[in-house]
Design a protein around this motif. Structure first.
Motif, PDB file in Angstrom:
ATOM      1  N   ALA A 160      42.572 -64.766  77.826  1.00  0.00           N
ATOM      2  CA  ALA A 160      43.801 -63.703  78.150  1.00  0.00           C
ATOM      3  C   ALA A 160      45.198 -64.641  77.854  1.00  0.00           C
ATOM      4  O   ALA A 160      45.971 -64.086  77.684  1.00  0.00           O
ATOM      5  N   PHE A 161      45.121 -65.943  78.525  1.00  0.00           N
ATOM      6  CA  PHE A 161      46.409 -66.608  78.426  1.00  0.00           C
ATOM      7  C   PHE A 161      46.803 -66.701  76.959  1.00  0.00           C
ATOM      8  O   PHE A 161      47.719 -66.613  76.571  1.00  0.00           O
ATOM      9  N   ILE A 162      45.554 -67.289  76.194  1.00  0.00           N
ATOM     10  CA  ILE A 162      45.939 -67.562  74.900  1.00  0.00           C
ATOM     11  C   ILE A 162      46.453 -66.265  74.040  1.00  0.00           C
ATOM     12  O   ILE A 162      47.387 -66.308  73.218  1.00  0.00           O
ATOM     13  N   ARG A 163      45.901 -64.967  74.531  1.00  0.00           N
ATOM     14  CA  ARG A 163      46.072 -63.760  73.835  1.00  0.00           C
ATOM     15  C   ARG A 163      47.635 -63.508  74.067  1.00  0.00           C
ATOM     16  O   ARG A 163      48.647 -62.961  73.215  1.00  0.00           O
ATOM     17  N   GLU A 164      48.057 -63.698  75.561  1.00  0.00           N
ATOM     18  CA  GLU A 164      49.273 -63.318  75.790  1.00  0.00           C
ATOM     19  C   GLU A 164      50.336 -64.341  75.176  1.00  0.00           C
ATOM     20  O   GLU A 164      51.374 -63.736  74.641  1.00  0.00           O
ATOM     21  N   GLN A 165      50.085 -65.511  74.863  1.00  0.00           N
ATOM     22  CA  GLN A 165      50.588 -66.319  74.357  1.00  0.00           C
ATOM     23  C   GLN A 165      51.180 -65.920  72.873  1.00  0.00           C
ATOM     24  O   GLN A 165      52.274 -65.928  72.264  1.00  0.00           O
ATOM     25  N   ILE A 166      50.150 -65.443  72.219  1.00  0.00           N
ATOM     26  CA  ILE A 166      50.390 -64.998  70.662  1.00  0.00           C
ATOM     27  C   ILE A 166      51.222 -63.613  70.785  1.00  0.00           C
ATOM     28  O   ILE A 166      52.055 -63.589  69.972  1.00  0.00           O
ATOM     29  N   ALA A 167      50.918 -62.797  71.805  1.00  0.00           N
ATOM     30  CA  ALA A 167      51.794 -61.604  71.975  1.00  0.00           C
ATOM     31  C   ALA A 167      53.183 -61.877  72.072  1.00  0.00           C
ATOM     32  O   ALA A 167      53.897 -61.229  71.335  1.00  0.00           O
ATOM     33  N   GLU A 168      53.454 -62.816  72.757  1.00  0.00           N
ATOM     34  CA  GLU A 168      54.768 -63.225  73.128  1.00  0.00           C
ATOM     35  C   GLU A 168      55.467 -64.012  72.197  1.00  0.00           C
ATOM     36  O   GLU A 168      56.542 -63.511  71.694  1.00  0.00           O
ATOM     37  N   LYS A 169      54.721 -64.662  71.277  1.00  0.00           N
ATOM     38  CA  LYS A 169      55.309 -65.352  70.008  1.00  0.00           C
ATOM     39  C   LYS A 169      55.454 -64.352  68.904  1.00  0.00           C
ATOM     40  O   LYS A 169      56.297 -64.360  68.055  1.00  0.00           O
ATOM     41  N   TYR A 170      54.508 -63.567  68.742  1.00  0.00           N
ATOM     42  CA  TYR A 170      54.452 -62.792  67.493  1.00  0.00           C
ATOM     43  C   TYR A 170      54.533 -61.163  68.141  1.00  0.00           C
ATOM     44  O   TYR A 170      55.371 -60.741  68.475  1.00  0.00           O
ATOM     45  N   ASN A 171      53.059 -60.596  68.391  1.00  0.00           N
ATOM     46  CA  ASN A 171      53.254 -59.344  68.865  1.00  0.00           C
ATOM     47  C   ASN A 171      51.831 -58.896  69.308  1.00  0.00           C
ATOM     48  O   ASN A 171      51.138 -59.613  69.115  1.00  0.00           O
ATOM     49  N   SER A 172      51.762 -57.825  69.909  1.00  0.00           N
ATOM     50  CA  SER A 172      50.640 -57.461  70.591  1.00  0.00           C
ATOM     51  C   SER A 172      49.434 -57.111  69.637  1.00  0.00           C
ATOM     52  O   SER A 172      48.133 -57.131  69.940  1.00  0.00           O
ATOM     53  N   GLU A 173      49.831 -56.601  68.308  1.00  0.00           N
ATOM     54  CA  GLU A 173      48.815 -56.059  67.664  1.00  0.00           C
ATOM     55  C   GLU A 173      48.140 -57.254  67.045  1.00  0.00           C
ATOM     56  O   GLU A 173      46.840 -57.363  67.017  1.00  0.00           O
ATOM     57  N   ILE A 174      48.835 -58.533  66.860  1.00  0.00           N
ATOM     58  CA  ILE A 174      48.363 -59.799  66.293  1.00  0.00           C
ATOM     59  C   ILE A 174      47.513 -60.403  67.591  1.00  0.00           C
ATOM     60  O   ILE A 174      46.274 -60.733  67.209  1.00  0.00           O
ATOM     61  N   ALA A 175      47.789 -60.308  68.562  1.00  0.00           N
ATOM     62  CA  ALA A 175      47.300 -60.830  69.663  1.00  0.00           C
ATOM     63  C   ALA A 175      45.978 -60.315  70.045  1.00  0.00           C
ATOM     64  O   ALA A 175      44.823 -60.818  70.261  1.00  0.00           O
ATOM     65  N   ASP A 176      45.894 -58.829  69.655  1.00  0.00           N
ATOM     66  CA  ASP A 176      44.634 -57.994  69.869  1.00  0.00           C
ATOM     67  C   ASP A 176      43.643 -58.133  69.032  1.00  0.00           C
ATOM     68  O   ASP A 176      42.453 -57.878  69.221  1.00  0.00           O
ATOM     69  N   ALA A 177      44.315 -58.389  67.713  1.00  0.00           N
ATOM     70  CA  ALA A 177      43.112 -58.536  66.499  1.00  0.00           C
ATOM     71  C   ALA A 177      42.606 -60.019  66.377  1.00  0.00           C
ATOM     72  O   ALA A 177      41.599 -60.053  65.778  1.00  0.00           O
ATOM     73  N   VAL A 178      43.126 -60.808  66.956  1.00  0.00           N
ATOM     74  CA  VAL A 178      42.595 -62.166  66.578  1.00  0.00           C
ATOM     75  C   VAL A 178      41.140 -62.585  67.529  1.00  0.00           C
ATOM     76  O   VAL A 178      40.938 -62.177  68.898  1.00  0.00           O
TER      77      VAL A 178
END
Ligand code: PEP
Length: 253
Positions: free
Chosen positions: A189-207
């Motif tokens: 969840a932390f990793i996804r949060e970092q990706i969402a902060e750096k990019y956006n939640s679509e990218i974070a949710d898709a990885v």
């Protein structure tokens, strides 16, 4: 929907005959595996072509365990992206903790390798994870954040279509110690949060974020049931067809 993936990292194990036996065992049980789960196997370089030929008619993907960052040249003993692509390999594991610790691969070098793989239209399974000392000092989030920032966070948004992450706490690799399902979920969840902060939640949710570290049939179901865990990168338990397939079936039950 994120892809569910079970990938076997065979490391420096299996000669040609042993690998063919293992592949036959996996192939014989493929009909039991739902097509919602993607299976990948990562043999040693010398077995990649034979694995590719053997698995040609199956949905199992053959992936490489590593590659060199340069296009070609005087790099004795190394393998390029083009060589992998030339035999049909589309995906490469980069940043495995054994590459980092035994072969001194750091985030800067790994960033170059990722770029080379992407430039060659390859998919990357990128491994991140903290060592025991960092976990004991409660620094695991800082370590993982730094690995993401230094190796991946300069990538453009569209590159993330070709990135799969594997969270592999080093203290759990080949040790029999597994992160608890809660520890895995917390970090994923932390990793996804970092990706969402750096990019956006679509990218974070898709990885897809795989967990790796002593995954076996007995613990796979609980680990894979966590919201942010999309599968596993499996070492030891992937060396037996039955346990590898059983791990893949953990998604089903
Ligand atoms: C690995 O090498 O990526 C790994 C997770 O190994 P093991 O499953 O043996 O801990």
């Amino acid at each position: 929907m994120r892809k569910k993936i079970v990938a076997g990292n065979w490391k420096m194990n299996c000669d040609l005959g042993e690998m063919q036996e293992l592949l036959t065992g996996i192939k014989n049980q493929l009909k039991n595996i739902p097509d919602t789960v993607s299976l990948m196997v990562a043999p040693a370089y010398t077995n990649l072509y034979a694995a590719f030929e053997t698995l040609k008619e199956t949905p199992v993907e053959v992936v490489a365990q590593n590659m060199h960052q340069e296009k070609n040249g005087a790099f004795t003993g190394e393998i390029s992206a083009a060589m992998l692509k030339g035999i049909g390999v589309q995906t490469v594991i980069l940043g495995h903790s054994e590459r980092r610790s035994i072969f001194n691969e750091n985030n800067q070098l790994l960033k170059e390798k990722v770029q080379t793989a992407l430039d060659n239209n390859m998919q990357v399974i990128f491994c991140i994870g903290e060592e025991l000392e960092s976990r004991e000092e409660n620094k695991q989030f800082n370590v993982v954040k730094q690995q993401l920032e230094e190796a991946l966070f300069t990538l453009p948004e569209k590159a993330w279509q070709n990135i799969i992450l594997a969270y592999e706490p080093v203290w759990a690799i080949g040790t029999g110690k597994t992160a608890s399902p809660e520890q895995a979920q917390e970090m994923h969840a932390f990793i996804r949060e970092q990706i969402a902060e750096k990019y956006n939640s679509e990218i974070a949710d898709a990885v897809s974020i795989l967990y790796g570290g002593s995954v076996k049939p007995a613990n796979a179901k609980e680990i894979f049931s966590q919201t942010d865990v999309d599968g596993g990168l499996v070492g030891g338990a992937a060396l037996k067809a039955d346990s590898f397939v059983e791990i893949a079936l953990a998604f089903q039950n």
